[in-house]
Design an enzyme around this catalytic site. Sequence first.
Site, PDB file in Angstrom:
ATOM      1  N   LYS A 110      -7.504   0.550   0.545  1.00  0.00           N
ATOM      2  CA  LYS A 110      -6.529   1.205  -0.026  1.00  0.00           C
ATOM      3  C   LYS A 110      -6.594   0.880  -1.402  1.00  0.00           C
ATOM      4  CE  LYS A 110      -1.486   1.709  -0.470  1.00  0.00           C
ATOM      5  NZ  LYS A 110      -0.236   0.969  -0.654  1.00  0.00           N
ATOM      6  N   GLY A 171       8.768  -0.103  -3.327  1.00  0.00           N
ATOM      7  CA  GLY A 171       9.939  -0.920  -3.154  1.00  0.00           C
ATOM      8  C   GLY A 171      11.354  -0.415  -3.441  1.00  0.00           C
ATOM      9  N   ALA A 197       4.926   4.514  -0.586  1.00  0.00           N
ATOM     10  CA  ALA A 197       5.673   4.160  -1.485  1.00  0.00           C
ATOM     11  C   ALA A 197       6.957   4.866  -1.629  1.00  0.00           C
ATOM     12  CB  ALA A 197       5.171   3.795  -2.724  1.00  0.00           C
ATOM     13  N   GLY A 198       8.094   4.264  -1.776  1.00  0.00           N
ATOM     14  CA  GLY A 198       9.535   4.666  -2.079  1.00  0.00           C
ATOM     15  C   GLY A 198      10.386   5.109  -0.921  1.00  0.00           C
ATOM     16  N   ASN A 219       6.467  -0.118   3.863  1.00  0.00           N
ATOM     17  CA  ASN A 219       6.311  -1.461   4.045  1.00  0.00           C
ATOM     18  C   ASN A 219       7.913  -1.851   4.172  1.00  0.00           C
ATOM     19  OD1 ASN A 219       4.549  -4.219   2.946  1.00  0.00           O
ATOM     20  ND2 ASN A 219       6.388  -4.230   4.246  1.00  0.00           N
TER      21      ASN A 219
END
Length: 273
Positions: A110, A171, A197-198, A219
């Site tokens: 990644k 995040g 992400a986000g 995550n």
Amino acid sequence: MTTASAIPDNDPLVLYGQTFHSRLLLGTARYPSPDLLEAAVKRAKPAMLTASLRRQSASPGASDSGNGFWELLRRLAVPVLPNTAGCHSVQEVIATAQMARELFDTPWIKLELIGDDYTLQPDTLNLVDAASQLIRDGFQVLPYCTEDLVLCQRLVDVGCQAVMPWAAPIGTGRGPVNPYALQLLRERLSVPMLVDAGLGLPSHACQVMEWGYDGVLLNTAVALAQDPVSMAGAFADAVQAGRAAHRAGAMAAQDSAQPSTPVLGTPFWHHAP
């Protein structure tokens, strides 16, 4: 309720010619404990787990501390997608990717090349060069990028067989902040695309899957939830629901109300005398 993120045999996620049983990829950082990480992974049944070589534990009991973390990854028996998190130059990316390939014995990477430490926005000016070098070196590259159409097209042009645009900065949990650009990107590119992400809520994941995205990587939304295990299951269900809705074909939006119950005649009591 038993949560499973398995996908139908006739609708697999295919990346670089490899078929995956799930459309959810899960990060492994910031979990309160290794036990919660393990339980969340077992609940979500992700296609891959992302992990960074640049881990720094916040506390001895953190989920990413020491050799115990690597042993946990091996025990989970889920394919690992190493990432180049924390890299700020093409040279750092190449060196980190090569170490990851040796450690994990995998060509998968990644690609993360950060251009701004405050927003963690990708370095779009050097990302294509990094991807090109990695692909020439035999890596199967999944690049973390913005929703910029031209950037994503350039990544495809140099050999990336999939791209991973963000929904919002890493995040933040804000969900898709530019729906128009993400939907346009999906319409224009035919390669597999995973939103990375986000995402903060299962509804965010469901939404991008409804738009036709092929998967999601998340995550923080799971790791920092009050109940990470239940949240992992909720995201797995949301990804499945969004994909099923996309395949089913949503009705076209209307500008005015349309009666759901057809009126074929006028009731007798409404007739004028």
